[in-house]
Design a protein around this motif. Structure first.
Motif, PDB file in Angstrom:
ATOM      1  N   ASP A 284       0.810  -1.223   0.000  1.00 27.85           N
ATOM      2  CA  ASP A 284       0.000   0.000   0.000  1.00 27.85           C
ATOM      3  C   ASP A 284       0.841   1.270   0.000  1.00 27.85           C
ATOM      4  OD1 ASP A 284       0.779  -0.825   2.623  1.00 27.85           O
ATOM      5  OD2 ASP A 284      -0.611   0.644   3.484  1.00 27.85           O
ATOM      6  N   LEU A 285       2.139   1.143   0.284  1.00 25.20           N
ATOM      7  CA  LEU A 285       3.014   2.314   0.352  1.00 25.20           C
ATOM      8  C   LEU A 285       4.035   2.371  -0.776  1.00 25.20           C
ATOM      9  CD1 LEU A 285       3.872   2.326   4.174  1.00 25.20           C
ATOM     10  CD2 LEU A 285       2.165   3.726   2.999  1.00 25.20           C
ATOM     11  N   VAL A 286       4.480   1.232  -1.261  1.00 20.94           N
ATOM     12  CA  VAL A 286       5.596   1.177  -2.202  1.00 20.94           C
ATOM     13  C   VAL A 286       5.079   0.875  -3.606  1.00 20.94           C
ATOM     14  CG1 VAL A 286       7.717  -0.031  -2.815  1.00 20.94           C
ATOM     15  CG2 VAL A 286       7.223   0.491  -0.427  1.00 20.94           C
ATOM     16  N   ALA A 287       5.300   1.812  -4.522  1.00 20.30           N
ATOM     17  CA  ALA A 287       4.738   1.709  -5.866  1.00 20.30           C
ATOM     18  C   ALA A 287       5.634   0.978  -6.853  1.00 20.30           C
ATOM     19  CB  ALA A 287       4.441   3.110  -6.405  1.00 20.30           C
ATOM     20  N   ASP A 288       6.929   0.886  -6.562  1.00 23.01           N
ATOM     21  CA  ASP A 288       7.844   0.254  -7.511  1.00 23.01           C
ATOM     22  C   ASP A 288       9.111  -0.187  -6.776  1.00 23.01           C
ATOM     23  OD1 ASP A 288       9.690   2.515  -7.365  1.00 23.01           O
ATOM     24  OD2 ASP A 288       8.309   3.571  -8.693  1.00 23.01           O
ATOM     25  N   HIS A 289      10.067  -0.702  -7.520  1.00 26.55           N
ATOM     26  CA  HIS A 289      11.269  -1.277  -6.921  1.00 26.55           C
ATOM     27  C   HIS A 289      12.198  -0.235  -6.316  1.00 26.55           C
ATOM     28  CE1 HIS A 289      14.218  -4.412  -6.287  1.00 26.55           C
ATOM     29  NE2 HIS A 289      15.125  -3.795  -7.015  1.00 26.55           N
ATOM     30  N   TYR A 290      12.023   1.026  -6.692  1.00 25.66           N
ATOM     31  CA  TYR A 290      13.000   2.044  -6.335  1.00 25.66           C
ATOM     32  C   TYR A 290      12.557   2.973  -5.214  1.00 25.66           C
ATOM     33  CZ  TYR A 290      14.384   0.327 -10.866  1.00 25.66           C
ATOM     34  OH  TYR A 290      14.696  -0.517 -11.902  1.00 25.66           O
ATOM     35  N   SER A 291      11.312   2.891  -4.776  1.00 27.54           N
ATOM     36  CA  SER A 291      10.799   3.915  -3.870  1.00 27.54           C
ATOM     37  C   SER A 291      10.724   3.498  -2.411  1.00 27.54           C
ATOM     38  CB  SER A 291       9.413   4.379  -4.339  1.00 27.54           C
ATOM     39  OG  SER A 291       8.492   3.305  -4.356  1.00 27.54           O
ATOM     40  N   TYR A 292      11.245   2.336  -2.049  1.00 29.68           N
ATOM     41  CA  TYR A 292      11.164   1.870  -0.656  1.00 29.68           C
ATOM     42  C   TYR A 292      11.711   2.895   0.332  1.00 29.68           C
ATOM     43  CZ  TYR A 292      10.183  -2.915  -2.313  1.00 29.68           C
ATOM     44  OH  TYR A 292       9.614  -4.016  -2.900  1.00 29.68           O
ATOM     45  N   ILE A 293      12.808   3.535  -0.021  1.00 28.69           N
ATOM     46  CA  ILE A 293      13.488   4.416   0.929  1.00 28.69           C
ATOM     47  C   ILE A 293      13.280   5.891   0.631  1.00 28.69           C
ATOM     48  CG2 ILE A 293      15.274   2.704   1.445  1.00 28.69           C
ATOM     49  CD1 ILE A 293      17.134   4.362  -0.456  1.00 28.69           C
TER      50      ILE A 293
END
Length: 310
Positions: A284-293
């Protein structure tokens, strides 16, 4: 697993001393070109899925540029040296109560590794991890991952001992709580380092371990998996933050390695979780592989609450 279509460089030549002892990736290297051709072929059968894959592979970490003072530990070009780790940047954070060590994933050159570590610091500050405006200090661990997939996995295993050595030395010489963040293929570096620490009985060197979009098999973290016993041995919680929106793991990793990634859907349903391990669904928070942080975009606000960074 980071962008497979980014700039390339000559790999550090793997040798017998660098690979972990029970998995050999020396056969059947998968180049970025082959990986992308496989992805294109697979998604072509699924119509619109190809658009989402292409969109995911073009992502970035938000475009934040680190200052030259960003503290880093690097093993680039040093794995054969007597001391394979070197400190660069400014290490002027004596007043900090705790420190984060960030291990990047595939296809990061030295500049990208530095930028990602800086992004993690901004993300922690935005998440309210500390009263300091700039967030807690984040040290980046920079290793040669901007090579093809097979050699990158060998280089990840080759960094197990240097990372374990550095973490143990930090615990002995500094002693402040050290929280380890690992993104993508950095989860392989981390898992291999945890095995080294467990083998040496140095299981109390870390305050926590967090995997973000981990590019390792989803059964490898189970009790009977490659890293399971080391996870159970570490005297710290191990969190796996995973997102089903991560199409790099859901499509490309699955096609390249023929298995599901722990960073996409969490621990395999057939596996048992080791003591201290927790899956955290951040779809629900992370849209793709690069946005976790990323600040305001990723899952660090949820992560901070579990990790206990103050």
């Amino acid at each position: 697993m980071d962008d497979p279509d980014g700039p390339t460089s000559s790999p550090e030549a793997p040798d017998a001393n660098r690979a972990d002892d029970d998995e050999d990736d020396s056969n059947g290297y998968i180049t970025r070109r082959r990986l992308l051709l496989a992805a294109a072929g697979g998604v072509g059968l699924l119509g619109g899925g190809g658009f989402y894959v292409a969109q995911s592979l073009s992502g970035d970490f938000g475009g934040y540029e680190a200052p030259a003072t960003q503290p880093m530990v690097t093993t680039r070009g040093r794995l054969d040296a007597a001391d394979p780790t070197e400190r660069v940047g400014s290490w002027d954070f004596d007043e900090a109560d705790e420190v984060v060590l960030y291990v990047h994933g595939l296809n990061a050159d030295a500049e990208s590794a530095r930028d990602q570590a800086y992004t993690a610091r901004l993300g922690l500050a935005a998440a309210g991890a500390t009263a300091e405006a700039d967030g807690p200090p984040v040290v980046g661990y920079s290793w040669t991952s901007n090579v093809d997939w097979g050699p990158a996995k060998q280089n990840a295993d080759a960094n197990a001992a240097p990372l374990a050595d550095w973490v143990a030395a930090w615990a002995d010489d500094d002693g402040r709580p050290l929280h380890l963040f690992a993104h993508s293929l950095g989860a392989r570096v981390t898992g291999a380092a945890l095995r080294r620490l467990a083998d040496r009985g140095q299981t109390d060197a870390l305050a926590s371990v967090s995997l973000f979009g981990g590019a390792i098999p989803n059964d490898s973290v189970g009790t009977d998996g490659r890293y399971g016993s080391a996870i159970a041995a570490v005297d710290a919680p191990v969190y796996n933050f995973h997102s089903r929106n991560d199409r790099v793991l859901g499509w490309v990793y699955r096609l390249s390695d023929g298995t599901r990634a722990v960073g996409h859907g969490g621990l395999a349903g057939s596996a048992n979780a080791p003591a201290g391990y927790e899956d955290v669904d951040v779809t629900d928070l992370v849209a793709d592989h690069y946005s976790y942080i990323e600040p305001e975009e990723g899952c660090l606000p949820r992560a901070v609450g579990r990790i206990g960074i103050e």
